[in-house]
Design a protein around this motif. Sequence first.
Motif, PDB file in Angstrom:
ATOM      1  N   LEU A 272       0.868  -1.199  -0.020  1.00  0.00           N
ATOM      2  CA  LEU A 272      -0.164  -0.064   0.131  1.00  0.00           C
ATOM      3  C   LEU A 272       0.891   1.134   0.130  1.00  0.00           C
ATOM      4  CD1 LEU A 272      -2.557  -0.949   2.607  1.00  0.00           C
ATOM      5  CD2 LEU A 272      -2.711  -1.291   0.263  1.00  0.00           C
TER       6      LEU A 272
ATOM      7  N   PHE B  87      -7.753   0.823  -0.961  1.00  0.00           N
ATOM      8  CA  PHE B  87      -7.747  -0.326  -0.472  1.00  0.00           C
ATOM      9  C   PHE B  87      -9.081  -0.404   0.508  1.00  0.00           C
ATOM     10  CE2 PHE B  87      -6.875  -4.514   1.786  1.00  0.00           C
ATOM     11  CZ  PHE B  87      -6.042  -5.327   0.911  1.00  0.00           C
TER      12      PHE B  87
ATOM     13  N   THR C  94      -3.106   4.582  -2.231  1.00  0.00           N
ATOM     14  CA  THR C  94      -3.401   3.244  -2.862  1.00  0.00           C
ATOM     15  C   THR C  94      -5.157   3.066  -2.186  1.00  0.00           C
ATOM     16  OG1 THR C  94      -1.371   2.486  -2.607  1.00  0.00           O
ATOM     17  CG2 THR C  94      -3.100   0.766  -2.905  1.00  0.00           C
TER      18      THR C  94
END
Length: 326
Positions: free
Chosen positions: A206, A212, A210
């Motif tokens: 990550l 997520f 990013t």
Amino acid sequence: DAEPSCVHFEECGGCSLQKHSYDAQLSIKKQAMERLINETPGMSALAELDLEVVASDRDFNYRQRMDFIVSPEASGQRKDDGSRDIIDLKECQLIEDKNFETFQLASKLAKELGVQAYDLKDGSGELRYITVRRTRTGEQMVALLTSGDVEESRIENLAEKLIAAGVDSVYWNVNASRTDDVIGETRKFWGKQYISEEMLERKFILGPITFFQANHFVASAAYSAIRNFVKECGPRKIHDLYSGTCTMPVVFADLAESVTAVENFPENVQMAHRNLDNNGIKNVELIEQDVAEFLKREDLEMEFSVLNPPRKGMHEQALRRILELK
């Protein structure tokens, strides 16, 4: 039907359902989804499905990332009154205590080092956002978003003190415009370039921006359901559109002969290659291209498609093209 436990509940816009029990919150969210399906043209097929709500293992302290706004008056989250005013948070029950403590430390150090808080009203000041991310492996990243007018030495001092305090990675990102956007251009990082995350016995990296899933517990359940559906359908070839950092191909690539992943953001593509390599996956072709442009290919054939579009959704033309190919 429940007593809010957060001291900021009445004014903070961070969460709005604490006055309901968790079971009631799940019911409210299910009803909202059902209304969306029933009231949106073209979603009649989904209306026939029996929706199941998947509960999180945690109803507090579940978010692995939080963006905190910095202003001369306060640092925290926006008020829930439609204004742009900020609440000076003393606690936040959406994230783990260690993440909130790191936010408080970064805010304190910035003041001590003379890094001025940014004022959105007149564009003065320097520090705009403090983003804190912590993975289930225990690694932590802090991203400092500043205006363009800031001395590098002061940000470097702040970053080095955070690293010394145990933070694994610190990024300095810059948004020189007046736009209130947490994403900026990376100028420098200290410590690790990426932090690691694990999900479903797979490894992911990550970065500061990013995408997520913020709730690790729900993400695990969602990706397990996707993998099970792929296994049940048994496709030979899969297209993963809006692939991001190839999270979904990492989860289900072993179930197919080949996967074509399409993503147009260069940083995501770079990290996707690393995620595939770190998990020993060899049957994914990664295409760096806008999905809408990719879908214009005349010889394109799709057997099975997985889509995870950005928050703004898919362009109607792209969706129509996918329906033509099914």
